[in-house]
Design an enzyme around this catalytic site. Structure first.
Site, PDB file in Angstrom:
ATOM      1  N   ALA A 198      -0.946   0.127  13.044  1.00  0.00           N
ATOM      2  CA  ALA A 198      -1.278   1.379  12.374  1.00  0.00           C
ATOM      3  C   ALA A 198      -2.722   1.731  12.698  1.00  0.00           C
ATOM      4  O   ALA A 198      -3.648   1.162  12.141  1.00  0.00           O
ATOM      5  CB  ALA A 198      -1.094   1.244  10.868  1.00  0.00           C
ATOM      6  N   THR A 205      -1.972  11.847   5.712  1.00  0.00           N
ATOM      7  CA  THR A 205      -0.635  11.727   5.140  1.00  0.00           C
ATOM      8  C   THR A 205      -0.739  11.698   3.622  1.00  0.00           C
ATOM      9  O   THR A 205      -1.678  11.140   3.064  1.00  0.00           O
ATOM     10  CB  THR A 205       0.047  10.441   5.649  1.00  0.00           C
ATOM     11  OG1 THR A 205       0.014  10.415   7.080  1.00  0.00           O
ATOM     12  CG2 THR A 205       1.493  10.372   5.194  1.00  0.00           C
ATOM     13  N   ARG A 228      -9.343  10.503  -1.454  1.00  0.00           N
ATOM     14  CA  ARG A 228      -8.989  11.489  -0.436  1.00  0.00           C
ATOM     15  C   ARG A 228      -8.741  12.854  -1.077  1.00  0.00           C
ATOM     16  O   ARG A 228      -8.563  12.965  -2.286  1.00  0.00           O
ATOM     17  CB  ARG A 228      -7.775  10.995   0.361  1.00  0.00           C
ATOM     18  CG  ARG A 228      -8.150   9.911   1.350  1.00  0.00           C
ATOM     19  CD  ARG A 228      -6.973   9.367   2.119  1.00  0.00           C
ATOM     20  NE  ARG A 228      -6.274   8.326   1.371  1.00  0.00           N
ATOM     21  CZ  ARG A 228      -5.440   7.455   1.929  1.00  0.00           C
ATOM     22  NH1 ARG A 228      -5.207   7.496   3.231  1.00  0.00           N
ATOM     23  NH2 ARG A 228      -4.848   6.540   1.195  1.00  0.00           N
ATOM     24  N   GLY A 245       0.815  -1.208   0.000  1.00  0.00           N
ATOM     25  CA  GLY A 245       0.000   0.000   0.000  1.00  0.00           C
ATOM     26  C   GLY A 245       0.847   1.255   0.000  1.00  0.00           C
ATOM     27  O   GLY A 245       2.085   1.202  -0.008  1.00  0.00           O
ATOM     28  N   PHE A 246       0.177   2.381   0.022  1.00  0.00           N
ATOM     29  CA  PHE A 246       0.854   3.687   0.025  1.00  0.00           C
ATOM     30  C   PHE A 246       1.862   3.794   1.164  1.00  0.00           C
ATOM     31  O   PHE A 246       3.063   3.976   0.949  1.00  0.00           O
ATOM     32  CB  PHE A 246      -0.217   4.780   0.078  1.00  0.00           C
ATOM     33  CG  PHE A 246       0.255   6.142   0.495  1.00  0.00           C
ATOM     34  CD1 PHE A 246       1.403   6.700  -0.040  1.00  0.00           C
ATOM     35  CD2 PHE A 246      -0.474   6.882   1.425  1.00  0.00           C
ATOM     36  CE1 PHE A 246       1.844   7.962   0.340  1.00  0.00           C
ATOM     37  CE2 PHE A 246      -0.057   8.149   1.814  1.00  0.00           C
ATOM     38  CZ  PHE A 246       1.110   8.685   1.272  1.00  0.00           C
ATOM     39  N   TYR A 297     -14.791   1.936   9.424  1.00  0.00           N
ATOM     40  CA  TYR A 297     -13.349   2.198   9.531  1.00  0.00           C
ATOM     41  C   TYR A 297     -12.984   2.653  10.935  1.00  0.00           C
ATOM     42  O   TYR A 297     -12.046   2.125  11.553  1.00  0.00           O
ATOM     43  CB  TYR A 297     -12.936   3.246   8.504  1.00  0.00           C
ATOM     44  CG  TYR A 297     -11.463   3.559   8.489  1.00  0.00           C
ATOM     45  CD1 TYR A 297     -10.527   2.576   8.148  1.00  0.00           C
ATOM     46  CD2 TYR A 297     -10.987   4.828   8.796  1.00  0.00           C
ATOM     47  CE1 TYR A 297      -9.170   2.852   8.121  1.00  0.00           C
ATOM     48  CE2 TYR A 297      -9.630   5.118   8.759  1.00  0.00           C
ATOM     49  CZ  TYR A 297      -8.730   4.125   8.428  1.00  0.00           C
ATOM     50  OH  TYR A 297      -7.381   4.406   8.400  1.00  0.00           O
TER      51      TYR A 297
END
Length: 319
Positions: free
Chosen positions: A118, A179, A190, A14-15, A149
């Site tokens: 995280a 971020t 986002r 992932g990112f 979430y």
């Protein structure tokens, strides 16, 4: 080579996870990246394929996790993280926060590995205190659309602390604030990638509500440094990692238009339900415990990110 430390990074394609893979390889670790590529991308780790200190495993962490040999660290970063993802995958989001965290903690217990979760600023919900410190318990709608979430991460924190207290697992919790940086998906929903995509296309930038809601944006290199420092400390309680430089979404949209040189206008749409009105980290604990604070100002970070989108995502933008 036998003494080389080993780390498992779930969500490693992932990112954020892929940047952490880079950092731990640079620090001399043998890195095992685990991802089912539901929101991650093989492109994010392609440069690590063939590195003797990097292994990729395509696996869903909500299933039983097996990793042969010793492990020193587990970084649990697997989860959809943008509204567009967790609204499309609500059950999977809840499962990775609950079952995935359970499986990863069980592996940490079996391997006697340090576990780092995280978590997210979303555990604070639409906060009634400002800025948000780690002592604030949050204001979350558990049955709202965003609850899948928010509550997945809140449960993951509770599970992490339960494993620490009951099983003695060595745990860490990082609460990550907004971020941005390279390897973000331009369609991830986002604010920053959406504004970048719209500006590059010359389309109107979509601002929800009147744009007075605030966010605090942190460049990815600062996040990686904070997580690295936390992984090396003995602090077991949650730590905010974010950039306190707060800005309204409307102001942010104008910054993106100026940065990109776009002639895009700004349009306004209805504010999504339970959208937080403010978001700003209190990073006093990170300063004290980690000797950490952001090094990149927003102008510098946004320039780097825009360069990435121009080079890597322009083909996708034009589709």
């Amino acid at each position: 080579m036998q003494n080389k430390k080993r780390v498992l990074i779930t969500g490693g394609a992932g990112f954020l996870g892929s940047h952490l893979c880079d950092r731990f390889v640079e620090e001399g670790f043998e890195v095992i990246c685990m991802d089912n590529l539901s929101t991650g991308s093989a492109d994010n780790i392609s440069h690590l394929i063939g590195n003797d200190n990097f292994t990729f495993i395509n696996h869903d962490v909500t299933n039983y996790i097996h990793v042969g040999g010793d492990l020193d660290f587990i970084l649990h970063f697997a989860s959809p993280a943008s509204p567009i993802d967790y609204l499309e995958m609500p059950i999977q989001t809840l499962k990775v926060g609950s079952l995935g965290t359970h499986k990863a903690l069980g592996l940490a217990k079996a391997k006697d590995a340090r576990f780092l979760l995280a978590s997210t600023s979303e555990v604070y919900g639409d906060p009634l205190t400002h800025p948000q410190s780690e002592t604030y318990w949050g204001n979350v709608n558990p049955i709202g659309f965003r609850g899948v979430y928010d509550e997945a991460k809140r449960f993951a924190e509770a599970m992490t602390m339960a494993y620490h207290r009951f099983h003695g697992v060595d745990t860490r919790i990082v609460r990550i604030f907004n971020t941005y940086g390279s390897r973000m998906r331009i369609h991830d929903g986002r604010a920053l990638p959406t504004f970048m995509r719209q500006a590059l296309r010359g389309n109107p930038l979509t601002v929800y509500g009147d744009g007075s809601q605030t966010r605090s944006f942190m460049y990815v290199d600062d996040l990686v440094e904070g997580v690295w420092r936390l992984s090396q400390t003995d602090h077991i309680h949650p730590i905010n990692i974010g950039n306190p430089d707060e800005i309204t979404i409307l102001e942010f949209a104008k910054e993106i238009i100026e940065l990109t040189g776009s002639e895009s206008e700004i349009t306004f749409e209805e504010l999504p339900k339970d959208d937080p009105q403010v978001r700003q980290p209190d990073i006093s604990r990170a300063k004290e415990v980690l000797d950490w604070e952001p090094q990149y100002d927003r102008k510098e970070g946004l320039k780097k990110t825009f360069d990435y989108f121009k080079k890597k995502a322009l083909k996708e933008v034009s589709q």
